[in-house]
Structures are given as structure tokens and as C-alpha cells.
Design an enzyme around this catalytic site. Structure first.
Site, PDB file in Angstrom:
ATOM      1  N   GLY A 299      18.263 -30.176 -67.070  1.00 55.14           N
ATOM      2  CA  GLY A 299      19.209 -29.919 -65.993  1.00 55.14           C
ATOM      3  C   GLY A 299      19.637 -31.200 -65.318  1.00 55.14           C
ATOM      4  O   GLY A 299      19.773 -32.247 -65.948  1.00 55.14           O
TER       5      GLY A 299
ATOM      6  N   ASP B 213      19.436 -34.555 -63.249  1.00 54.70           N
ATOM      7  CA  ASP B 213      18.552 -35.680 -62.915  1.00 54.70           C
ATOM      8  C   ASP B 213      17.128 -35.465 -63.430  1.00 54.70           C
ATOM      9  O   ASP B 213      16.155 -35.645 -62.707  1.00 54.70           O
ATOM     10  CB  ASP B 213      18.541 -35.893 -61.393  1.00 54.70           C
ATOM     11  CG  ASP B 213      18.009 -37.266 -61.007  1.00 54.70           C
ATOM     12  OD1 ASP B 213      18.172 -38.209 -61.800  1.00 54.70           O
ATOM     13  OD2 ASP B 213      17.414 -37.389 -59.923  1.00 54.70           O
TER      14      ASP B 213
ATOM     15  N   ARG C  81       7.467 -31.005 -62.364  1.00 52.71           N
ATOM     16  CA  ARG C  81       6.548 -31.837 -61.585  1.00 52.71           C
ATOM     17  C   ARG C  81       6.657 -31.479 -60.099  1.00 52.71           C
ATOM     18  O   ARG C  81       5.923 -31.999 -59.283  1.00 52.71           O
ATOM     19  CB  ARG C  81       6.826 -33.318 -61.818  1.00 52.71           C
ATOM     20  CG  ARG C  81       7.999 -33.897 -61.033  1.00 52.71           C
ATOM     21  CD  ARG C  81       8.072 -35.408 -61.198  1.00 52.71           C
ATOM     22  NE  ARG C  81       8.938 -36.043 -60.246  1.00 52.71           N
ATOM     23  CZ  ARG C  81      10.137 -36.540 -60.526  1.00 52.71           C
ATOM     24  NH1 ARG C  81      10.614 -36.441 -61.750  1.00 52.71           N
ATOM     25  NH2 ARG C  81      10.851 -37.142 -59.604  1.00 52.71           N
ATOM     26  N   ASN C  82       7.611 -30.610 -59.778  1.00 50.62           N
ATOM     27  CA  ASN C  82       7.811 -30.118 -58.418  1.00 50.62           C
ATOM     28  C   ASN C  82       7.475 -28.632 -58.358  1.00 50.62           C
ATOM     29  O   ASN C  82       7.404 -27.970 -59.388  1.00 50.62           O
ATOM     30  CB  ASN C  82       9.268 -30.320 -57.980  1.00 50.62           C
ATOM     31  CG  ASN C  82       9.536 -31.728 -57.490  1.00 50.62           C
ATOM     32  OD1 ASN C  82       8.789 -32.246 -56.668  1.00 50.62           O
ATOM     33  ND2 ASN C  82      10.586 -32.347 -57.999  1.00 50.62           N
TER      34      ASN C  82
END
Length: 425
Positions: A306, A308, A214-215
Site C-alpha cells: 500500500g 509508503d 509493524r503498527n
């Protein structure tokens, strides 16, 4: 014969979208039915129901399903499912609908589906709070009940979305009539589960990993994908192209970044760049399970998890999204189990002394030698016109991101949590 993992639920791909004459006939019928205005999240859920992404679901959950999913990670029939998929309705709309009715689901004037009502039930404030505590409350700094609610109502977008639901919920099967803007706006990137499976089958893949994004894709994401490529036939880089929270970077910009990375730093025939139409729920560990569940429908048997994963703020501990996979139920029927397994990878970073990408398990050096990588930290630097440290991202990608931020007329604040700052290394 496909070598890929079977779709979730043991029923193959359950696709609720109509085609051809059936689609046209249902569209005409939909015009005469009572209309319910749906949220952006429900729109994304409907499209996933339509294309088989939410197999074996064929509609919105009953109260029994809702309770069982929240409490036990299972549908009422015993099939694994990690988060509720609900259709909310106002008290006025619910009063005008009875069990057995058919209704039309629309958003901003566009008809997305028809639905047959099998159940309608009230969702009280207390029940919504219970759902939030079961689904969204992790074991991070905000895990204390009082602290969780003080902070969550203000800062947790997932909790805010649940608490903002209308007073009633409607359950029943749907007939999906539209995939919205996604097929045209993201042509070649928006792919259905049937399409990704066809591509993977053509390549002869059997063992496929997926990278949730989402990044913008930075060096850590790149490194995770390359670890997966060393042990799998291919990687599906799968970007969320639905709605995000303010401050997140739009899908078209992120897709351009991924394309640039694939062309410059990957062997392209081992990578698929695709998007899926959901909104983020920001449910941390539970959302990691959802990502694995619907990736199984796309043909993926390894979900990269991975640091968080799908987190927000400090609501979840660093590797809670990995740990939850060890605690979920395993139904006796293999078709009802989650078959997409986590590919658990430690916190990764660039280390100057190692002279390359490394992880907590491979690098013996101190944090002063490490470049802490996080999408939030990258967005924070770019939104504040600050320099991005060496080895954080590929320069070709940073050029695209700087152009995007330079085009903004209004600055969006990006808050740094302790995970992103690296204070918990």
C-alpha cells in the site's frame, strides 16, 4: 501435492537450524570456539536463515554478493535478492580469525549459531555510505545527496544501523542452534515457513496474500486484507516481532489487537495471524522487495503493498515501494526470480460521504470528508492522549491501545511525517 508457490531460489526451503543429536553435538563444539557478539539485526537474520525464511541463503554474504545485491538486486550467482544480509566484526575480532576457521555467534550470553569463515573483508566508511545510497536512498523529499546525508544520519534508523556496523564483515555458511525467545514468548503466533505452508496446504490454499505489519492494525489495514480476501484463498497477517524503533508499539500488544480484529471482523478460517523474527530495516522500497522475497518462502504469492510501505519520515515517495517491483531484474531461471507478486492498492481511508472505506480511485470527494489513516498518526494521537477520530480504528482495538499507553511511565515522542498527516493527498 502442495498448490502453493515454490520457495525462493529453486532449492526448496533451505533451513540451517540443526536438530536432535546434531544440535547437541554442535552446541558442545560451539563452547570451545572463538565467540563473536552479534547485533539484534544479525540475531533476527540468523533465525530466518535457521528456519528457511531466507531461502536460498545458507549464511552471510560475501563481498561479491554484497556488491551485486546493492547494485543489481542479485546475488553473485544471479538469484534475485534485494538487501544485503551481513555479519560485521570488529577489527580486533577479524584479526584473530582466518579463512577456514569456525566461530560461535552469540548475543547476551546465548549461543545462536556456529559459522565457517569463507571470507573476511574490510567495510570502509565510503563503502557503507555507498550501500546506504543504493539501498536506503529513495526519491522522496530527502533524495538530494547533500540533504539525504544531512537528514539520514540523524533521522533514518536504517542508515544509522549500516553506518554503525563494525570495520569488517565475515562471510560463510551457518549452523543455527537457537531460535531465541520467539517460540516460547510468541507461542502459536511465531510460525516457521514449514509451519505456515502446512497450515495453508491443509486448508487447500493456492493463492495467498500477505499483510506486513509493524503498527497496530487500523481500518485501512483491515480494508486492505479484505480486498485481498476477495481475490485470494486466504491472507497471512504477518507481524514483525523483532526489534523496532523507539515509539513503535510492542509485538505482544499488536498481536492482541490483530486477534481481536480477526475474531470480530473476519471469517477466521481464511486468515492466519503469524509473526516473524526480524528487526525492521526501514529500507522502504527495498524492504518491500525483501518482504515479498521471504513471504514467498512462507507460501505467499501476493504481497499487499500500500502507501509508503516500510517507509520512515519522508525519505520515500508515496508509492515508490509499488513502483520498484516494475524495475527489478527477472533472471532467466524461474527459480531465481521473485515469484511473489505485489498486490498494489491505492491510498485508502474512511470517507464520510461514501459512508465507508474508499480509495483515491473510488472516492470522488475532498479530503475534508476523509479520515486519513496511518499507524504513525494513530500512535501520535494515543501517545499524546488525544482523541482518535471516528472510523480511524475499531473501538475494541483502541481500548487495548489506550490501556498500553496508559501503562507507560515515560512518554515517547512520535513524529508525524507529511504522508501521515495527509498533506500530500
Amino acid at each position: 501435492m502442495s498448490k502453493l508457490v515454490a520457495p525462493h531460489g529453486g532449492k526448496g526451503l533451505v533451513c540451517c537450524k540443526l536438530e536432535g543429536a546434531a544440535l547437541e553435538a554442535e552446541r558442545k563444539k560451539a563452547a570451545g570456539l572463538k565467540k563473536i557478539e552479534i547485533s539484534s539485526q544479525v540475531k533476527g537474520d540468523l533465525i530466518m536463515l535457521g528456519i528457511g525464511g531466507f531461502s536460498p541463503l545458507n549464511g552471510f554474504m560475501t563481498k561479491a554478493d554484497w556488491k551485486s545485491v546493492c547494485e543489481d538486486f542479485l546475488l553473485a550467482n544471479g538469484t534475485f535478492w534485494p538487501v544485503p544480509v551481513m555479519l560485521d566484526a570488529s577489527a580486533a575480532d577479524a584479526a584473530a580469525i582466518k579463512v577456514g576457521d569456525e566461530i560461535t555467534l552469540e548475543r547476551n550470553g546465548e549461543i545462536y549459531a556456529t559459522m565457517k569463515i569463507e571470507e573476511k573483508f574490510e567495510m570502509t566508511e565510503a563503502e557503507k555510505k555507498w550501500e546506504c545510497e543504493k539501498v536506503y536512498k529513495g526519491h522522496g523529499e530527502e533524495s538530494d545527496d547533500k540533504v539525504f546525508w544531512e537528514i539520514a544520519l540523524k533521522d533514518h534508523p536504517g542508515v544509522q544501523m549500516v553506518m554503525a556496523r563494525k570495520e569488517f564483515c565475515l562471510a560463510g555458511p551457518v549452523k543455527v542452534l537457537s531460535e531465541g525467545e520467539f517460540p516460547e514468548k510468541f507461542k502459536g503466533v511465531y510460525l516457521t515457513p514449514a509451519e505456515t505452508r502446512a497450515i495453508m496446504d491443509e486448508k487447500g490454499w493456492a493463492n495467498v496474500a500477505s499483510m506486513q505489519l509493524r503498527n497496530p492494525m487500523h481500518r485501512s489495514h483491515e480494508h486492505l486484507c479484505k480486498i485481498a480476501l476477495d481475490v485470494c484463498d486466504g491472507v497471512l497477517i504477518h507481524s514483525l516481532i523483532g526489534n523496532l524503533k523507539p515509539g513503535d508499539i510492542p509485538a505482544d500488544v499488536r498481536i492482541k489487537c490483530i486477534d481481536t480484529l480477526i475474531k470480530g471482523y473476519f471469517v477466521p478460517e481464511h486468515v492466519i495471524n503469524a509473526g516473524y523474527p526480524l528487526d525492521m530495516r526501514y529500507a522502504g522500497p527495498r524492504e518491500a522487495l525483501l518482504h515479498a522475497t521471504f513471504r514467498q518462502n512462507y507460501g505467499v504469492n501476493k504481497m499487499i503493498i500500500g502507501r509508503d510501505h516500510a517507509g520512515v519520515g519522508d525519505f520515500y515517495t508515496l508509492f515508490e515501494a509499488q513502483e520498484i517491483f516494475d524495475t527489478i531484474p527477472t533472471p532467466e531461471d524461474p527459480g531465481k526470480r521473485l515469484l511473489c507478486e505485489p498486490l498494489k492498492i491505492d491510498w485508502t481511508f474512511y470517507c464520510h460521504k461514501c459512508d465507508g472505506m474508499a480509495s483515491m480511485r473510488t472516492c470522488p470527494h475532498g479530503k475534508d470528508d476523509r479520515v486519513i489513516l496511518s499507524g504513525t498518526k494513530l500512535r501520535h494521537a494515543l501517545s499524546n492522549n488525544q482523541p482518535v477520530v471516528d472510523h480511524f480504528g475499531r473501538e475494541e482495538v483502541l481500548v487495548i491501545l489506550r490501556e498500553y499507553y496508559a501503562s507507560l511511565t515515560e512518554k515517547v515522542e512520535v513524529k508525524l511525517q507529511s504522508h501521515a498527516e495527509g498533506t500530500k493527498m
